[in-house]
Design a protein around this motif. Structure first.
Motif, short mmCIF file in Angstrom:
data_model
loop_
_atom_site.label_atom_id
_atom_site.label_comp_id
_atom_site.label_asym_id
_atom_site.label_seq_id
_atom_site.Cartn_x
_atom_site.Cartn_y
_atom_site.Cartn_z
N ASN A 41 0.91 -1.04 0.17
CA ASN A 41 0.15 0.07 0.00
C ASN A 41 0.87 1.32 -0.08
N GLN A 42 2.08 1.28 -0.53
CA GLN A 42 3.06 2.30 -0.75
C GLN A 42 3.36 2.57 -2.28
N GLU A 43 3.78 3.67 -2.45
CA GLU A 43 4.58 3.91 -3.95
C GLU A 43 5.72 2.92 -3.94
N LEU A 44 6.12 2.80 -5.07
CA LEU A 44 7.28 1.89 -5.16
C LEU A 44 8.48 2.51 -4.58
N LEU A 45 8.90 3.54 -4.79
CA LEU A 45 9.90 4.34 -4.24
C LEU A 45 10.01 3.95 -2.77
N SER A 46 8.86 3.91 -2.14
CA SER A 46 8.95 3.87 -0.65
C SER A 46 9.39 2.74 -0.09
N ASN A 47 9.26 1.58 -1.16
CA ASN A 47 9.76 0.21 -0.90
C ASN A 47 11.35 0.06 -1.17
N VAL A 48 12.06 0.91 -1.62
CA VAL A 48 13.24 0.89 -1.67
C VAL A 48 14.23 2.01 -1.18
N VAL A 49 13.42 2.76 -0.32
CA VAL A 49 14.25 3.83 0.33
C VAL A 49 15.35 3.79 1.22
N ASN A 95 17.65 1.68 0.49
CA ASN A 95 18.91 1.26 -0.39
C ASN A 95 19.18 2.50 -1.33
N LYS A 96 20.20 3.16 -1.11
CA LYS A 96 20.47 4.70 -1.89
C LYS A 96 20.76 4.37 -3.37
N GLN A 97 21.42 3.23 -3.66
CA GLN A 97 21.62 2.76 -5.05
C GLN A 97 20.45 2.53 -5.84
N ARG A 98 19.60 1.52 -5.14
CA ARG A 98 18.37 1.02 -5.71
C ARG A 98 17.37 2.25 -5.97
N PHE A 99 17.33 3.03 -4.75
CA PHE A 99 16.33 4.18 -4.85
C PHE A 99 16.71 5.11 -6.09
N GLY A 100 17.98 5.48 -6.03
CA GLY A 100 18.50 6.60 -7.27
C GLY A 100 18.09 5.82 -8.72
N ALA A 101 18.67 4.53 -8.83
CA ALA A 101 18.25 3.89 -10.09
C ALA A 101 16.67 3.77 -10.48
N MET A 102 15.88 3.79 -9.38
CA MET A 102 14.50 3.67 -9.84
C MET A 102 13.89 4.94 -9.97
N VAL A 103 14.40 6.04 -9.21
CA VAL A 103 13.91 7.58 -9.37
C VAL A 103 14.35 7.72 -10.89
N ASN A 104 15.41 7.71 -11.29
CA ASN A 104 15.89 7.85 -12.75
C ASN A 104 14.89 7.07 -13.89
N GLU A 105 14.71 5.84 -13.56
CA GLU A 105 14.03 5.09 -14.69
C GLU A 105 12.56 5.43 -14.50
N LEU A 106 11.67 5.68 -13.47
CA LEU A 106 10.46 6.09 -13.27
C LEU A 106 10.51 7.63 -14.15
N ALA A 107 11.33 8.47 -14.00
CA ALA A 107 11.25 9.82 -14.47
C ALA A 107 11.77 9.84 -15.90
N PHE A 108 12.52 8.85 -16.32
CA PHE A 108 13.17 8.97 -17.52
C PHE A 108 13.24 7.82 -18.57
N GLY A 109 12.84 6.61 -17.86
CA GLY A 109 13.13 5.51 -18.65
C GLY A 109 11.80 4.55 -19.02
N GLY A 121 12.33 -4.36 -10.93
CA GLY A 121 13.10 -4.92 -9.80
C GLY A 121 12.39 -5.45 -8.89
N PHE A 122 11.06 -5.74 -8.91
CA PHE A 122 10.31 -6.46 -7.85
C PHE A 122 9.97 -7.78 -8.23
N TYR A 123 10.69 -8.49 -9.08
CA TYR A 123 10.47 -9.95 -9.72
C TYR A 123 9.12 -10.09 -9.85
N THR A 124 8.57 -9.35 -10.75
CA THR A 124 7.48 -9.65 -11.19
C THR A 124 7.30 -10.31 -12.55
N GLY A 125 8.41 -10.12 -13.36
CA GLY A 125 8.40 -10.56 -14.75
C GLY A 125 7.58 -9.62 -15.33
N GLU A 126 7.53 -9.78 -16.77
CA GLU A 126 6.80 -8.83 -17.54
C GLU A 126 5.33 -9.10 -17.12
#
Length: 201
Positions: A96-104, A106-120, A178-183
Motif C-alpha cells: 500500500n505504498q508507492e514503489l520508491l517507498s519500498n526501496v528507500v 537502499n540508496k543505489q536502488r532508490f536512485g536507479a528507480m527514480v531515474n527509471e521512473l522519471a526518464f526510462g 526490480g520487484f521480481y514480477t516478470g513482464e
C-alpha cells in the motif's frame, strides 16, 4: 453495392454514437470507469505488487483543462486536441505504498528507480496490437509525490493509431521494475476506445 456499404457504415456509426454513455460530471464518469465490469479498469497482483491500468477517455482530459467559463467552441476545440491520443493511467504499489517507498533504505536502488521512473519508462512499458504492431509512446507523465501517495501513478500517452482502433484487442505490457514480477501483461479490448463514455458539458 457501394451505396449499400456506405449506408451500413453510416448506420453503424450512428448506432455507436447513440449507445455512447454520457455523464453529468467528471466525478460520475470516473466512478463508472473505476468499476471493473465496465471494461476500463484492469488490475492484477504479482509478487505482492499491485498493478492497475485505467483508460481515461477524452472528456476526462477536457474537463481537467476547462476553465470556469465553459463554451461549446472551447469544449469542441479541446475534444479535437485530446482525441488525437489515448491515455492510460498505470498505478503500481507494494504494501500500500508507492514503489520508491519500498526501496528507500537502499540508496543505489532508490536512485536507479527514480531515474527509471522519471526518464526510462518508455523502454519499460509497451503497447501493441493483436498483430504485434508496436505503437510508439508519445509521452508520459510521472508526478513525484514524495511518499505522500499509496501508489506510483504514471499517465501514458499514445497516438490514436488506426491500427489499434481496427483491431479487437490491444496489449499493454510492463517490464520488471526490480520487484521480481516478470513482464506484466494486460489485454484490453479496443471497443472501450471506439465507444468511450463522455461528459455532458
Amino acid at each position: 453495392m457501394f451505396k449499400v456499404k456506405v449506408f451500413i457504415v453510416i448506420l453503424t456509426l450512428f448506432f455507436i454514437a447513440c449507445n455512447k454513455k454520457s455523464f453529468e460530471s467528471s466525478e460520475e464518469l470516473l466512478e463508472y470507469l473505476q468499476q471493473p465490469e465496465n471494461g476500463y479498469l484492469y488490475s492484477k497482483t504479482i509478487n505482492d505488487v499491485d498493478f492497475s491500468i485505467l483508460y481515461k477517455p477524452t472528456d476526462l482530459l477536457v474537463d481537467q483543462t476547462l476553465s470556469r467559463v465553459v463554451t461549446k467552441s472551447k469544449v469542441d476545440s479541446l475534444r479535437t486536441k485530446y482525441n488525437e491520443y489515448l491515455y492510460f493511467s498505470l498505478s503500481m504499489s507494494k504494501n500500500n505504498q508507492e514503489l520508491l517507498s519500498n526501496v528507500v533504505g537502499n540508496k543505489q536502488r532508490f536512485g536507479a528507480m527514480v531515474n527509471e521512473l522519471a526518464f526510462g519508462m518508455e523502454q519499460k512499458v509497451h503497447l501493441y496490437t493483436k498483430q504485434k504492431d508496436t505503437i510508439a509512446m508519445a509521452d508520459y507523465i510521472y508526478p513525484r509525490v514524495y511518499g505522500m501517495s499509496g501508489a506510483t501513478t504514471i499517465l501514458f500517452v499514445y497516438p490514436r493509431d488506426e491500427r489499434l482502433t481496427n483491431t479487437e484487442v490491444m496489449t499493454l505490457t510492463i517490464e520488471d521494475l526490480g520487484f521480481y514480477t516478470g513482464e506484466v501483461k494486460f489485454k484490453i479490448p479496443t471497443k472501450i476506445i471506439n465507444n468511450e463514455p463522455g461528459i455532458k458539458f
